[in-house]
Design a protein around this motif. Structure first.
Motif, PDB file in Angstrom:
ATOM      1  N   GLU A 168       0.843  -1.193   0.000  1.00  0.00           N
ATOM      2  CA  GLU A 168       0.000   0.000   0.000  1.00  0.00           C
ATOM      3  C   GLU A 168       0.877   1.241   0.000  1.00  0.00           C
ATOM      4  OE1 GLU A 168      -2.644  -0.236   3.275  1.00  0.00           O
ATOM      5  OE2 GLU A 168      -3.518  -2.139   2.645  1.00  0.00           O
ATOM      6  N   GLU A 169       0.501   2.202  -0.819  1.00  0.00           N
ATOM      7  CA  GLU A 169       1.302   3.416  -0.957  1.00  0.00           C
ATOM      8  C   GLU A 169       1.147   4.302   0.280  1.00  0.00           C
ATOM      9  OE1 GLU A 169       3.451   4.151  -3.318  1.00  0.00           O
ATOM     10  OE2 GLU A 169       3.044   2.198  -4.239  1.00  0.00           O
ATOM     11  N   GLU A 170       2.230   4.999   0.622  1.00  0.00           N
ATOM     12  CA  GLU A 170       2.176   5.937   1.725  1.00  0.00           C
ATOM     13  C   GLU A 170       1.307   7.126   1.340  1.00  0.00           C
ATOM     14  OE1 GLU A 170       2.018   6.389   4.836  1.00  0.00           O
ATOM     15  OE2 GLU A 170       4.014   5.557   5.139  1.00  0.00           O
ATOM     16  N   VAL A 171       0.607   7.692   2.326  1.00  0.00           N
ATOM     17  CA  VAL A 171      -0.389   8.720   2.022  1.00  0.00           C
ATOM     18  C   VAL A 171       0.031  10.113   2.469  1.00  0.00           C
ATOM     19  CG1 VAL A 171      -2.298   7.075   2.106  1.00  0.00           C
ATOM     20  CG2 VAL A 171      -1.584   8.225   4.205  1.00  0.00           C
ATOM     21  N   TYR A 172       1.258  10.294   2.956  1.00  0.00           N
ATOM     22  CA  TYR A 172       1.643  11.573   3.529  1.00  0.00           C
ATOM     23  C   TYR A 172       2.700  12.278   2.689  1.00  0.00           C
ATOM     24  CZ  TYR A 172      -0.748   9.414   7.411  1.00  0.00           C
ATOM     25  OH  TYR A 172      -1.684   8.787   8.189  1.00  0.00           O
ATOM     26  N   ASP A 173       2.649  13.615   2.715  1.00  0.00           N
ATOM     27  CA  ASP A 173       3.623  14.427   1.999  1.00  0.00           C
ATOM     28  C   ASP A 173       4.985  14.350   2.680  1.00  0.00           C
ATOM     29  OD1 ASP A 173       1.658  15.206   0.237  1.00  0.00           O
ATOM     30  OD2 ASP A 173       1.113  16.984   1.412  1.00  0.00           O
ATOM     31  N   ASP A 174       6.021  14.760   1.942  1.00  0.00           N
ATOM     32  CA  ASP A 174       7.385  14.677   2.457  1.00  0.00           C
ATOM     33  C   ASP A 174       7.631  15.614   3.630  1.00  0.00           C
ATOM     34  OD1 ASP A 174       8.030  12.742   0.629  1.00  0.00           O
ATOM     35  OD2 ASP A 174       8.928  14.134  -0.809  1.00  0.00           O
ATOM     36  N   ASP A 175       6.836  16.679   3.752  1.00  0.00           N
ATOM     37  CA  ASP A 175       7.078  17.633   4.830  1.00  0.00           C
ATOM     38  C   ASP A 175       6.444  17.201   6.152  1.00  0.00           C
ATOM     39  OD1 ASP A 175       4.478  17.977   3.956  1.00  0.00           O
ATOM     40  OD2 ASP A 175       4.498  20.161   4.125  1.00  0.00           O
ATOM     41  N   VAL A 176       5.735  16.089   6.154  1.00  0.00           N
ATOM     42  CA  VAL A 176       5.125  15.569   7.382  1.00  0.00           C
ATOM     43  C   VAL A 176       6.142  14.688   8.109  1.00  0.00           C
ATOM     44  CG1 VAL A 176       3.279  14.130   8.323  1.00  0.00           C
ATOM     45  CG2 VAL A 176       2.819  15.624   6.377  1.00  0.00           C
ATOM     46  N   ILE A 177       6.341  14.938   9.403  1.00  0.00           N
ATOM     47  CA  ILE A 177       7.238  14.102  10.214  1.00  0.00           C
ATOM     48  C   ILE A 177       6.424  12.969  10.817  1.00  0.00           C
ATOM     49  CG2 ILE A 177       8.811  14.014  12.172  1.00  0.00           C
ATOM     50  CD1 ILE A 177       9.387  16.965  11.763  1.00  0.00           C
ATOM     51  N   ARG A 178       6.768  11.752  10.442  1.00  0.00           N
ATOM     52  CA  ARG A 178       6.053  10.578  10.952  1.00  0.00           C
ATOM     53  C   ARG A 178       6.777  10.066  12.195  1.00  0.00           C
ATOM     54  NH1 ARG A 178       6.557   7.595   5.340  1.00  0.00           N
ATOM     55  NH2 ARG A 178       8.612   8.472   5.751  1.00  0.00           N
ATOM     56  N   VAL A 179       6.070  10.021  13.305  1.00  0.00           N
ATOM     57  CA  VAL A 179       6.653   9.709  14.607  1.00  0.00           C
ATOM     58  C   VAL A 179       6.031   8.419  15.142  1.00  0.00           C
ATOM     59  CG1 VAL A 179       7.101  10.535  16.947  1.00  0.00           C
ATOM     60  CG2 VAL A 179       6.916  12.175  15.053  1.00  0.00           C
ATOM     61  N   ALA A 180       6.864   7.406  15.363  1.00  0.00           N
ATOM     62  CA  ALA A 180       6.390   6.140  15.912  1.00  0.00           C
ATOM     63  C   ALA A 180       6.735   6.061  17.391  1.00  0.00           C
ATOM     64  CB  ALA A 180       7.000   4.957  15.168  1.00  0.00           C
ATOM     65  N   LEU A 181       5.798   5.536  18.179  1.00  0.00           N
ATOM     66  CA  LEU A 181       6.036   5.335  19.605  1.00  0.00           C
ATOM     67  C   LEU A 181       6.181   3.847  19.848  1.00  0.00           C
ATOM     68  CD1 LEU A 181       3.755   7.794  19.238  1.00  0.00           C
ATOM     69  CD2 LEU A 181       4.068   7.885  21.709  1.00  0.00           C
ATOM     70  N   ILE A 182       7.327   3.443  20.410  1.00  0.00           N
ATOM     71  CA  ILE A 182       7.539   2.032  20.684  1.00  0.00           C
ATOM     72  C   ILE A 182       8.019   1.873  22.120  1.00  0.00           C
ATOM     73  CG2 ILE A 182       8.093   1.513  18.279  1.00  0.00           C
ATOM     74  CD1 ILE A 182      11.036   1.275  19.113  1.00  0.00           C
ATOM     75  N   GLY A 183       7.821   0.694  22.653  1.00  0.00           N
ATOM     76  CA  GLY A 183       8.244   0.413  24.012  1.00  0.00           C
ATOM     77  C   GLY A 183       7.473  -0.766  24.560  1.00  0.00           C
ATOM     78  N   ARG A 184       7.970  -1.310  25.647  1.00  0.00           N
ATOM     79  CA  ARG A 184       7.292  -2.460  26.240  1.00  0.00           C
ATOM     80  C   ARG A 184       5.980  -2.030  26.881  1.00  0.00           C
ATOM     81  NH1 ARG A 184       8.987  -2.428  31.864  1.00  0.00           N
ATOM     82  NH2 ARG A 184      10.775  -1.047  32.154  1.00  0.00           N
ATOM     83  N   PRO A 185       5.143  -2.990  27.299  1.00  0.00           N
ATOM     84  CA  PRO A 185       3.852  -2.624  27.897  1.00  0.00           C
ATOM     85  C   PRO A 185       4.029  -1.740  29.133  1.00  0.00           C
ATOM     86  CG  PRO A 185       3.905  -4.968  27.393  1.00  0.00           C
ATOM     87  CD  PRO A 185       5.301  -4.449  27.172  1.00  0.00           C
ATOM     88  N   ASN A 186       3.067  -0.874  29.339  1.00  0.00           N
ATOM     89  CA  ASN A 186       2.973  -0.057  30.551  1.00  0.00           C
ATOM     90  C   ASN A 186       4.050   1.012  30.681  1.00  0.00           C
ATOM     91  OD1 ASN A 186       0.754  -1.665  31.424  1.00  0.00           O
ATOM     92  ND2 ASN A 186       2.189  -3.195  32.201  1.00  0.00           N
ATOM     93  N   VAL A 187       4.642   1.419  29.550  1.00  0.00           N
ATOM     94  CA  VAL A 187       5.570   2.550  29.629  1.00  0.00           C
ATOM     95  C   VAL A 187       4.847   3.867  29.363  1.00  0.00           C
ATOM     96  CG1 VAL A 187       7.625   1.240  29.019  1.00  0.00           C
ATOM     97  CG2 VAL A 187       6.274   2.288  27.212  1.00  0.00           C
ATOM     98  N   GLY A 188       3.602   3.792  28.920  1.00  0.00           N
ATOM     99  CA  GLY A 188       2.816   5.010  28.747  1.00  0.00           C
ATOM    100  C   GLY A 188       2.716   5.510  27.326  1.00  0.00           C
ATOM    101  N   LYS A 189       2.728   4.586  26.338  1.00  0.00           N
ATOM    102  CA  LYS A 189       2.624   5.029  24.939  1.00  0.00           C
ATOM    103  C   LYS A 189       1.296   5.718  24.674  1.00  0.00           C
ATOM    104  CE  LYS A 189       3.516   0.869  23.328  1.00  0.00           C
ATOM    105  NZ  LYS A 189       3.902   0.144  24.565  1.00  0.00           N
ATOM    106  N   SER A 190       0.196   5.090  25.105  1.00  0.00           N
ATOM    107  CA  SER A 190      -1.119   5.694  24.875  1.00  0.00           C
ATOM    108  C   SER A 190      -1.248   7.019  25.610  1.00  0.00           C
ATOM    109  CB  SER A 190      -2.226   4.735  25.333  1.00  0.00           C
ATOM    110  OG  SER A 190      -2.262   3.589  24.534  1.00  0.00           O
TER     111      SER A 190
END
Length: 440
Positions: A168-190
């Motif tokens: 599937e093709e990406e849907v965002y322009d190049d000027d958008v900063i895509r930020v991923a949140l990763i970590g083990r459970p209960n570190v407070g990602k949500s």
């Protein structure tokens, strides 16, 4: 865009790890002639006929295994099946079709995923007739392979790759900063996602992500557009997601692949555990800009030395990511939250930084003059020039008389000199050495 996923599953000791190692071209998986050696999921990247994919090697499934290790193995295998786009179901030609194979087949049927049956240990032509009983599994034509000899692997990958979904093709322009949140459970990602969005209150829209199990949330702050790729709190239907707190690594990998900047969350209250290092390692290996975010800083008992002590702890545990800045905050109270996005902006810029060739060569020339390359058996590495060939991450090629003479320690020395001159905070730097040809 994220890569599709192929999972290798089957009962213990059918040769899954051997096939996994052949596909990725490395010996990541433990190979031992003993049931249950591969106890967890192992992840790698493969490519076949121009199609890139992630591949998962699971522990052997014992449906009736009741000890805690086997329960965990079964649960991890079920998670891998849930996350996969295509499943390679491995069986053993020498042993033949077993009751355990039938039990695994029933589990796979319930997944409703495309399945390819690989009959392993068909080590000679006389064994090819041994594959016919595996038609009884109901998954179509079994494919004869030999992990030890490497035969049939191409046919197996042909069949698996053909069943993968279209990217599937990406849907965002190049000027958008895509930020991923990763970590083990209960570190407070949500909680961090909600804190960022709640403070800014400028959500553009909520749209489904390009992967089926992450939610993308675009928002804007001070004229900069962002997309939060949230893997937190995602739970698919099914008992396995209700009974386990295992972190779904494949979902994190998908988010990392699509991100520009990865936030590696650490629980400031609990400190650092081994799983944190594994999770951060995925972002480093993917070449992504990264930030350590120490959450729950509000509940940590502190004095004037606490932050520096915790910083030292992170640097000691994550020696491979000394370039990543550290932000301390509390998603719950929003304390120090305002410091995060400016750091995101900075490391995103560093990740995309391109250096002029003449400036690079000046730095490398000075570095060589200060500390010449060591000799190896009377031969000395001669570096002719350097150029930057890519960004995200910044990637450099050194042209030299003999790449074999480039020692890891000297490569690290040159990387440190490049960082000292141009910063590159928050991003890995990759250096490759190539032989200088006559054309060069």
């Amino acid at each position: 865009m994220s890569k599709p996923i192929i999972a290798i599953v089957g009962r213990p000791n059918v040769g899954k790890s051997t096939i996994f190692n052949r596909v990725i071209g490395d010996r990541l998986a433990i190979v031992e002639d003993k049931p249950g050696v591969t106890r967890d999921r192992i992840y790698g990247s493969g490519e076949w006929n121009g199609t890139a994919f992630s591949i998962v090697d699971t522990g052997g499934i014992e449906i009736d295994g009741e000890d805690e290790i086997m329960k965990s193995v079964r649960m991890q295998a079920e998670l891998a099946v849930e996350e996969a786009d295509v499943i390679i179901f491995m069986v053993d030609a020498k042993v033949g079709l077993t009751h355990a194979d039938d039990e695994v087949a029933q589990m796979l049927l319930r997944s409703r995923k495309p399945i390819v049956v690989a009959v392993n240990k068909v080590d000679n032509f006389n064994r090819r007739e041994d594959i016919y009983e595996f038609y009884n599994l109901g998954f179509g034509d079994p494919i004869a392979i030999s992990g030890s000899h490497g035969t049939g692997i191409g046919d197996l990958l042909d069949a698996a790759v053909e069943l993968l979904p279209e990217p599937e093709e990406e849907v965002y322009d190049d000027d958008v900063i895509r930020v991923a949140l990763i970590g083990r459970p209960n570190v407070g990602k949500s909680s961090l996602v909600n804190a960022l969005l709640g403070e800014e209150r400028v959500i553009v829209s909520n749209v489904a992500g390009t992967t089926r199990d992450a939610i993308d949330t675009p928002f804007e702050k001070d004229g900069q557009k962002y997309v939060l790729i949230d893997t937190a709190g995602m739970r698919k239907r099914g008992k396995v997601y209700e009974t386990t707190e295992k972190y779904s690594v494949m979902r994190a990998l998908k988010a990392i692949e699509r991100a520009d900047v990865v936030l590696v969350l650490i629980n400031g209250e609990e400190g650092i555990i081994e799983q944190d290092k594994h999770i951060a390692g995925y972002a480093h290996e993917a070449g992504k800009a990264s930030i350590f975010v120490v959450n729950k800083w509000d509940v940590v008992e502190k004095d004037d030395k606490t932050m520096q002590q915790f910083t030292n702890l992170i640097r000691d545990h994550f020696l491979f990511m000394t370039y990543a800045p550290i932000v301390y905050l509390s998603a719950k109270t929003k304390s120090r939250l305002h410091k995060l996005l400016p750091v995101v902006n900075h490391v995103s810029e560093q990740h995309s930084l391109r250096i002029q060739t003449h400036l690079l060569n000046d730095v490398i020339s000075d570095a060589i003059a200060l500390n010449p390359p060591p000799t190896d058996k009377g031969k000395r590495l001669r570096i002719n020039y350097v150029t930057q060939v890519a960004v995200r991450p910044p990637t450099f090629v050194l042209f030299a008389n003999d790449p074999e003479l480039m020692h890891f320690s000297y490569e690290r020395y040159l990387e440190n000199k490049i960082r000292a001159a141009f910063n590159f905070e928050g991003t890995p730097v990759r250096i490759f050495t190539r032989r200088k040809s006559d054309e060069d």
